[in-house]
Design a protein around this motif. Structure first.
Motif, PDB file in Angstrom:
ATOM      1  N   ASP A   1       0.829  -1.207   0.000  1.00  0.00           N
ATOM      2  CA  ASP A   1       0.000   0.000   0.000  1.00  0.00           C
ATOM      3  C   ASP A   1       0.865   1.260   0.000  1.00  0.00           C
ATOM      4  OD1 ASP A   1      -2.678  -1.030   0.023  1.00  0.00           O
ATOM      5  OD2 ASP A   1      -2.357  -1.671   2.085  1.00  0.00           O
ATOM      6  N   HIS A   2       1.892   1.259   0.842  1.00  0.00           N
ATOM      7  CA  HIS A   2       2.792   2.420   0.915  1.00  0.00           C
ATOM      8  C   HIS A   2       3.512   2.637  -0.416  1.00  0.00           C
ATOM      9  CE1 HIS A   2       2.208   3.382   5.120  1.00  0.00           C
ATOM     10  NE2 HIS A   2       2.456   2.124   5.469  1.00  0.00           N
ATOM     11  N   ALA A   3       3.960   1.529  -1.026  1.00  0.00           N
ATOM     12  CA  ALA A   3       4.703   1.635  -2.282  1.00  0.00           C
ATOM     13  C   ALA A   3       3.807   2.103  -3.431  1.00  0.00           C
ATOM     14  CB  ALA A   3       5.330   0.285  -2.632  1.00  0.00           C
ATOM     15  N   ALA A   4       2.520   1.727  -3.391  1.00  0.00           N
ATOM     16  CA  ALA A   4       1.605   2.057  -4.489  1.00  0.00           C
ATOM     17  C   ALA A   4       0.929   3.404  -4.328  1.00  0.00           C
ATOM     18  CB  ALA A   4       0.534   0.962  -4.603  1.00  0.00           C
ATOM     19  N   ALA A   5       1.075   4.032  -3.161  1.00  0.00           N
ATOM     20  CA  ALA A   5       0.362   5.287  -2.882  1.00  0.00           C
ATOM     21  C   ALA A   5       0.720   6.380  -3.886  1.00  0.00           C
ATOM     22  CB  ALA A   5       0.669   5.751  -1.466  1.00  0.00           C
ATOM     23  N   LEU A   6      -0.268   7.207  -4.192  1.00  0.00           N
ATOM     24  CA  LEU A   6      -0.063   8.371  -5.049  1.00  0.00           C
ATOM     25  C   LEU A   6       0.150   9.584  -4.154  1.00  0.00           C
ATOM     26  CD1 LEU A   6      -0.186   9.833  -7.828  1.00  0.00           C
ATOM     27  CD2 LEU A   6      -2.639  10.087  -7.434  1.00  0.00           C
TER      28      LEU A   6
ATOM     29  N   GLY B   1       0.691  16.607  -3.096  1.00  0.00           N
ATOM     30  CA  GLY B   1       1.054  17.570  -2.061  1.00  0.00           C
ATOM     31  C   GLY B   1       1.815  16.866  -0.958  1.00  0.00           C
ATOM     32  N   SER B   2       1.309  16.945   0.252  1.00  0.00           N
ATOM     33  CA  SER B   2       1.961  16.279   1.382  1.00  0.00           C
ATOM     34  C   SER B   2       1.184  15.045   1.824  1.00  0.00           C
ATOM     35  CB  SER B   2       2.062  17.262   2.564  1.00  0.00           C
ATOM     36  OG  SER B   2       0.767  17.713   2.952  1.00  0.00           O
ATOM     37  N   GLU B   3       0.260  14.574   0.964  1.00  0.00           N
ATOM     38  CA  GLU B   3      -0.624  13.484   1.352  1.00  0.00           C
ATOM     39  C   GLU B   3      -0.442  12.271   0.453  1.00  0.00           C
ATOM     40  OE1 GLU B   3      -5.148  13.428   3.009  1.00  0.00           O
ATOM     41  OE2 GLU B   3      -4.874  14.314   1.012  1.00  0.00           O
ATOM     42  N   ASP B   4      -0.432  11.085   1.059  1.00  0.00           N
ATOM     43  CA  ASP B   4      -0.397   9.827   0.314  1.00  0.00           C
ATOM     44  C   ASP B   4      -1.815   9.311   0.134  1.00  0.00           C
ATOM     45  OD1 ASP B   4       2.323   9.692  -0.065  1.00  0.00           O
ATOM     46  OD2 ASP B   4       2.691   8.567   1.777  1.00  0.00           O
ATOM     47  N   LEU B   5      -2.184   9.024  -1.112  1.00  0.00           N
ATOM     48  CA  LEU B   5      -3.517   8.514  -1.430  1.00  0.00           C
ATOM     49  C   LEU B   5      -3.408   7.041  -1.769  1.00  0.00           C
ATOM     50  CD1 LEU B   5      -4.703  11.509  -3.663  1.00  0.00           C
ATOM     51  CD2 LEU B   5      -4.885  11.238  -1.166  1.00  0.00           C
ATOM     52  N   HIS B   6      -4.224   6.240  -1.085  1.00  0.00           N
ATOM     53  CA  HIS B   6      -4.114   4.776  -1.244  1.00  0.00           C
ATOM     54  C   HIS B   6      -5.323   4.147  -1.938  1.00  0.00           C
ATOM     55  CE1 HIS B   6      -2.161   6.068   2.594  1.00  0.00           C
ATOM     56  NE2 HIS B   6      -1.133   5.428   2.070  1.00  0.00           N
ATOM     57  N   LEU B   7      -6.435   4.890  -2.014  1.00  0.00           N
ATOM     58  CA  LEU B   7      -7.701   4.313  -2.483  1.00  0.00           C
ATOM     59  C   LEU B   7      -8.247   5.117  -3.655  1.00  0.00           C
ATOM     60  CD1 LEU B   7      -9.327   3.975   1.046  1.00  0.00           C
ATOM     61  CD2 LEU B   7      -8.230   2.134  -0.232  1.00  0.00           C
ATOM     62  N   VAL B   8      -8.940   4.418  -4.566  1.00  0.00           N
ATOM     63  CA  VAL B   8      -9.571   5.084  -5.698  1.00  0.00           C
ATOM     64  C   VAL B   8     -10.993   4.571  -5.856  1.00  0.00           C
ATOM     65  CG1 VAL B   8      -8.652   3.403  -7.357  1.00  0.00           C
ATOM     66  CG2 VAL B   8      -9.369   5.651  -8.161  1.00  0.00           C
ATOM     67  N   ALA B   9     -11.898   5.479  -6.184  1.00  0.00           N
ATOM     68  CA  ALA B   9     -13.290   5.129  -6.493  1.00  0.00           C
ATOM     69  C   ALA B   9     -13.692   5.890  -7.738  1.00  0.00           C
ATOM     70  CB  ALA B   9     -14.204   5.490  -5.331  1.00  0.00           C
ATOM     71  N   MET B  10     -14.459   5.239  -8.593  1.00  0.00           N
ATOM     72  CA  MET B  10     -14.876   5.872  -9.852  1.00  0.00           C
ATOM     73  C   MET B  10     -16.390   5.822  -9.980  1.00  0.00           C
ATOM     74  SD  MET B  10     -12.066   4.495 -12.599  1.00  0.00           S
ATOM     75  CE  MET B  10     -10.313   4.420 -12.165  1.00  0.00           C
ATOM     76  N   GLU B  11     -16.950   6.945 -10.421  1.00  0.00           N
ATOM     77  CA  GLU B  11     -18.375   6.973 -10.707  1.00  0.00           C
ATOM     78  C   GLU B  11     -18.628   6.309 -12.052  1.00  0.00           C
ATOM     79  OE1 GLU B  11     -19.867  10.951 -10.398  1.00  0.00           O
ATOM     80  OE2 GLU B  11     -18.775  11.344  -8.517  1.00  0.00           O
ATOM     81  N   GLU B  12     -19.840   5.794 -12.224  1.00  0.00           N
ATOM     82  CA  GLU B  12     -20.175   5.139 -13.482  1.00  0.00           C
ATOM     83  C   GLU B  12     -20.154   6.160 -14.604  1.00  0.00           C
ATOM     84  OE1 GLU B  12     -23.072   1.469 -12.981  1.00  0.00           O
ATOM     85  OE2 GLU B  12     -23.940   3.275 -12.103  1.00  0.00           O
ATOM     86  N   SER B  13     -19.563   5.740 -15.741  1.00  0.00           N
ATOM     87  CA  SER B  13     -19.482   6.637 -16.902  1.00  0.00           C
ATOM     88  C   SER B  13     -20.776   6.567 -17.697  1.00  0.00           C
ATOM     89  CB  SER B  13     -18.304   6.255 -17.778  1.00  0.00           C
ATOM     90  OG  SER B  13     -18.383   4.910 -18.176  1.00  0.00           O
TER      91      SER B  13
END
Length: 201
Positions: free
Chosen positions: A181-186, A189-201
């Protein structure tokens, strides 16, 4: 000259080559309109051109390197069905010139197997999500991106986030974060993002 197969088998192999991933059988039938019969599926598997995993539901298909080679040869030497329209014949003739051009330069596989990074990310997300706007860990998505460069993936994720239909967030419970999780984080700024959610297209 490659071994002869019917139109559904040829179409199935082309879809699998272009998708460059495991494709569920219902997607092949419903999205791509390719009706692959059990007999056709068995022929392609026996010839070593694709692998079908029928120990999962729904079953999934994936092209092999031999299947890719067969497709590329068929694009040059294959014929259209007898009742094809004049427009289809002209387009097919143009496609053959395109294929030969890149074949001579050794760039054909790269052209055909390339996928838009955003489309690939969305496709992987949809495979992993159980329901719409499901939160999926980036650590599960990154390994499925066909070796895409990290910088390109990060840049694409940021652009997707700016559309407002793709959301990235940190894991609030840091105790559950793994080394993956740490290695894959985006990092934004100063924040690590670990999760992604997408709305239906």
């Amino acid at each position: 000259m490659p071994e002869k197969f019917g139109a559904p088998e040829r179409a199935a192999l082309l879809v699998l080559m272009l998708e460059s991933r495991q494709v569920p059988n219902p997607e092949l039938a419903n999205l791509h309109r390719v009706k692959l019969t059990p007999q056709g599926r068995a022929r392609l598997n026996k010839a070593g051109l694709m692998r079908t995993s029928d120990d999962v539901r729904p079953m999934v298909h994936e092209i092999t390197d031999e299947g890719i080679a067969w497709c590329l040869q068929d694009l040059v030497d294959g014929d259209l069905p007898p009742r094809s329209t004049s427009h289809a014949r002209v387009v097919f003739g143009l496609l053959k010139k395109f294929v030969r051009h890149h074949q001579d330069r050794g760039t054909l596989v790269d052209v055909i197997r390339s996928r838009d990074i955003e489309s690939l990310i969305r496709s992987v997300y949809e495979e992993l999500a159980v329901e719409p706007q499901d939160w999926i860990r980036l650590a599960r998505i990154r390994p499925r991106l066909n070796g895409a460069e990290r910088g390109e993936v990060d840049e694409t994720l940021v652009k997707m986030m700016k559309t407002g239909t793709v959301h990235l967030a940190p894991e609030s419970n840091t105790k559950v974060l793994t080394a993956e999780d740490h290695a894959a984080a985006l990092r934004v700024g100063s924040e690590d993002l670990h999760l992604v959610a997408m709305e239906e297209s």
